[in-house]
Design a protein around this motif. Sequence first.
Motif, PDB file in Angstrom:
ATOM      1  N   GLU A  91       0.833  -1.212   0.000  1.00 56.05           N
ATOM      2  CA  GLU A  91       0.000   0.000   0.000  1.00 56.05           C
ATOM      3  C   GLU A  91       0.862   1.253   0.000  1.00 56.05           C
ATOM      4  OE1 GLU A  91      -4.225  -1.103   2.076  1.00 56.05           O
ATOM      5  OE2 GLU A  91      -2.563  -0.583   3.411  1.00 56.05           O
ATOM      6  N   VAL A  92       1.939   1.245   0.763  1.00 58.77           N
ATOM      7  CA  VAL A  92       2.828   2.410   0.803  1.00 58.77           C
ATOM      8  C   VAL A  92       3.604   2.521  -0.506  1.00 58.77           C
ATOM      9  CG1 VAL A  92       4.722   3.536   2.029  1.00 58.77           C
ATOM     10  CG2 VAL A  92       2.977   2.311   3.316  1.00 58.77           C
ATOM     11  N   ILE A  93       3.993   1.398  -1.096  1.00 63.01           N
ATOM     12  CA  ILE A  93       4.653   1.418  -2.405  1.00 63.01           C
ATOM     13  C   ILE A  93       3.725   2.050  -3.443  1.00 63.01           C
ATOM     14  CG2 ILE A  93       5.506  -0.029  -4.298  1.00 63.01           C
ATOM     15  CD1 ILE A  93       6.449  -2.026  -2.084  1.00 63.01           C
ATOM     16  N   GLU A  94       2.475   1.636  -3.452  1.00 58.47           N
ATOM     17  CA  GLU A  94       1.507   2.198  -4.408  1.00 58.47           C
ATOM     18  C   GLU A  94       1.299   3.690  -4.170  1.00 58.47           C
ATOM     19  OE1 GLU A  94      -3.084   1.462  -5.993  1.00 58.47           O
ATOM     20  OE2 GLU A  94      -2.254   0.219  -4.395  1.00 58.47           O
ATOM     21  N   ALA A  95       1.192   4.096  -2.916  1.00 59.38           N
ATOM     22  CA  ALA A  95       1.018   5.519  -2.599  1.00 59.38           C
ATOM     23  C   ALA A  95       2.238   6.326  -3.024  1.00 59.38           C
ATOM     24  CB  ALA A  95       0.761   5.693  -1.102  1.00 59.38           C
ATOM     25  N   THR A  96       3.424   5.741  -2.872  1.00 60.45           N
ATOM     26  CA  THR A  96       4.659   6.406  -3.315  1.00 60.45           C
ATOM     27  C   THR A  96       4.649   6.608  -4.825  1.00 60.45           C
ATOM     28  OG1 THR A  96       5.930   5.460  -1.480  1.00 60.45           O
ATOM     29  CG2 THR A  96       7.177   6.201  -3.404  1.00 60.45           C
ATOM     30  N   ALA A  97       4.254   5.570  -5.552  1.00 59.83           N
ATOM     31  CA  ALA A  97       4.191   5.672  -7.019  1.00 59.83           C
ATOM     32  C   ALA A  97       3.183   6.737  -7.444  1.00 59.83           C
ATOM     33  CB  ALA A  97       3.813   4.319  -7.617  1.00 59.83           C
ATOM     34  N   ASP A  98       2.034   6.795  -6.777  1.00 60.62           N
ATOM     35  CA  ASP A  98       1.028   7.808  -7.096  1.00 60.62           C
ATOM     36  C   ASP A  98       1.588   9.206  -6.876  1.00 60.62           C
ATOM     37  OD1 ASP A  98      -0.780   5.816  -7.694  1.00 60.62           O
ATOM     38  OD2 ASP A  98      -1.857   5.954  -5.786  1.00 60.62           O
ATOM     39  N   PHE A  99       2.255   9.398  -5.738  1.00 57.86           N
ATOM     40  CA  PHE A  99       2.807  10.710  -5.381  1.00 57.86           C
ATOM     41  C   PHE A  99       3.882  11.139  -6.380  1.00 57.86           C
ATOM     42  CE2 PHE A  99       6.048  12.976  -2.656  1.00 57.86           C
ATOM     43  CZ  PHE A  99       5.375  14.193  -2.617  1.00 57.86           C
ATOM     44  N   ILE A 100       4.801  10.247  -6.692  1.00 56.14           N
ATOM     45  CA  ILE A 100       5.876  10.598  -7.623  1.00 56.14           C
ATOM     46  C   ILE A 100       5.313  10.852  -9.019  1.00 56.14           C
ATOM     47  CG2 ILE A 100       7.954   9.720  -8.780  1.00 56.14           C
ATOM     48  CD1 ILE A 100       8.617   8.288  -6.119  1.00 56.14           C
ATOM     49  N   GLY A 101       4.354  10.058  -9.427  1.00 52.64           N
ATOM     50  CA  GLY A 101       3.716  10.288 -10.725  1.00 52.64           C
ATOM     51  C   GLY A 101       3.075  11.658 -10.814  1.00 52.64           C
ATOM     52  N   MET A 138       5.984  -0.974  -9.796  1.00 51.62           N
ATOM     53  CA  MET A 138       5.382   0.351  -9.641  1.00 51.62           C
ATOM     54  C   MET A 138       6.379   1.495  -9.783  1.00 51.62           C
ATOM     55  SD  MET A 138       2.201  -0.337  -9.249  1.00 51.62           S
ATOM     56  CE  MET A 138       1.546   1.246  -8.717  1.00 51.62           C
ATOM     57  N   LEU A 139       7.617   1.301  -9.289  1.00 54.64           N
ATOM     58  CA  LEU A 139       8.553   2.422  -9.206  1.00 54.64           C
ATOM     59  C   LEU A 139       9.610   2.441 -10.303  1.00 54.64           C
ATOM     60  CD1 LEU A 139       9.070   2.549  -5.327  1.00 54.64           C
ATOM     61  CD2 LEU A 139       7.568   3.958  -6.743  1.00 54.64           C
ATOM     62  N   LEU A 140      10.023   1.274 -10.773  1.00 60.43           N
ATOM     63  CA  LEU A 140      11.062   1.246 -11.804  1.00 60.43           C
ATOM     64  C   LEU A 140      10.668   2.019 -13.066  1.00 60.43           C
ATOM     65  CD1 LEU A 140      13.868   0.229 -12.616  1.00 60.43           C
ATOM     66  CD2 LEU A 140      12.777  -1.860 -13.471  1.00 60.43           C
ATOM     67  N   PRO A 141       9.448   1.870 -13.583  1.00 59.60           N
ATOM     68  CA  PRO A 141       9.103   2.624 -14.800  1.00 59.60           C
ATOM     69  C   PRO A 141       9.127   4.142 -14.612  1.00 59.60           C
ATOM     70  CG  PRO A 141       7.559   0.820 -14.449  1.00 59.60           C
ATOM     71  CD  PRO A 141       8.362   0.940 -13.192  1.00 59.60           C
ATOM     72  N   LEU A 142       8.936   4.602 -13.378  1.00 58.58           N
ATOM     73  CA  LEU A 142       8.882   6.047 -13.109  1.00 58.58           C
ATOM     74  C   LEU A 142      10.257   6.694 -12.988  1.00 58.58           C
ATOM     75  CD1 LEU A 142       6.086   6.164 -10.365  1.00 58.58           C
ATOM     76  CD2 LEU A 142       5.905   7.075 -12.686  1.00 58.58           C
ATOM     77  N   CYS A 143      11.284   5.878 -12.719  1.00 54.44           N
ATOM     78  CA  CYS A 143      12.561   6.471 -12.339  1.00 54.44           C
ATOM     79  C   CYS A 143      13.336   6.995 -13.542  1.00 54.44           C
ATOM     80  CB  CYS A 143      13.414   5.478 -11.555  1.00 54.44           C
ATOM     81  SG  CYS A 143      14.303   4.263 -12.534  1.00 54.44           S
ATOM     82  N   ASP A 144      14.175   7.990 -13.261  1.00 48.90           N
ATOM     83  CA  ASP A 144      15.127   8.515 -14.235  1.00 48.90           C
ATOM     84  C   ASP A 144      16.509   7.928 -13.987  1.00 48.90           C
ATOM     85  OD1 ASP A 144      13.434  10.746 -15.587  1.00 48.90           O
ATOM     86  OD2 ASP A 144      13.128  11.055 -13.442  1.00 48.90           O
ATOM     87  N   ILE A 145      16.825   7.725 -12.713  1.00 42.89           N
ATOM     88  CA  ILE A 145      18.111   7.160 -12.308  1.00 42.89           C
ATOM     89  C   ILE A 145      17.837   6.033 -11.313  1.00 42.89           C
ATOM     90  CG2 ILE A 145      20.328   7.608 -11.175  1.00 42.89           C
ATOM     91  CD1 ILE A 145      20.010  10.559 -12.003  1.00 42.89           C
ATOM     92  N   LEU A 146      18.485   4.908 -11.522  1.00 41.15           N
ATOM     93  CA  LEU A 146      18.365   3.748 -10.636  1.00 41.15           C
ATOM     94  C   LEU A 146      19.694   3.540  -9.939  1.00 41.15           C
ATOM     95  CD1 LEU A 146      16.650   1.145  -9.848  1.00 41.15           C
ATOM     96  CD2 LEU A 146      17.850   0.023 -11.743  1.00 41.15           C
TER      97      LEU A 146
END
Length: 280
Positions: A91-101, A138-146
């Motif tokens: 749930e927190v991972i999903e909320a993080t992805a929503d926020f960063i998006g 959820m987060l890998l597609p959003l990132c610019d730098i890994l």
Amino acid sequence: MKNTDLHVISIQSQVSTGYVGNNIAGFAIQLHGLNHVMLPTVLLSSHTDKPVYYGEIVDVSLFRKLCKGIEEIGVGEQSKYVISGYIKGQEVIEATADFIGQLKQRSLLQFIYDPVFGDTRTEGLYIPREDAMYSIEMLLPLCDILTPNHFELEFITNTTISNEEQLKEAIGKHPILCNKTIVLTTAELSENVNHQVEVVLICNGKLTHYYAANVAIEVVGTGDLFTGILSSQLSIGKDIGEAIQKAMQLISSILQYVKDNQLTEMNAAAIMSSYSLLTD
């Protein structure tokens, strides 16, 4: 924006005592003269290497309220980078992805994704496998730098990486990673015959290697510190190569202080001992 107006948004663990997660990344960010915007994903009494610790995942409704408040006062527009680290709970991972998006839709900030779900030191994952997989989804597609360590990059690519050729192949064949900038923070490649600390930058199919002396000591929080320094250096206008070198230089100095003073982990004195290196 002047540096004093800049923020770095940091989404990761927070502890009552010790230097991991937001505690160490925030310290590094502030030492650069930048404002640390902290979003805790878990609240713990201490880091999990301690024999006793207490705490829990942040309630997702509270986490979303913190994100909403930060977004509505325009912090994203005052930031060049948002970083994420240790996140446990889907749930927190999903909320993080929503926020960063949402942040990325409204501003030009970039996202640095530090997976923080396992390492070779602990011989594997230290969050549930399903959480690690969901984090990647959820987060890998959003990132610019890994900024993975060696274990995490092998986990993400589902392959063994022992040398440069395997590293290139693993990145090149991955449908998402092939288009990302990757900073492999603890490379374990056979070509490193001198067994130095090695960081590898992979960008557009090109590998650039960076080395530092191997200080014979192992402490928690260095990965979180690396990402904190990297994001700060990039925020003040350094290119990624310079940022990597500065992060490695600072961490080597801090680890040497820890070793020389027979400490078991980083502390404020160790970090401040290297502050002068920021102005070099």
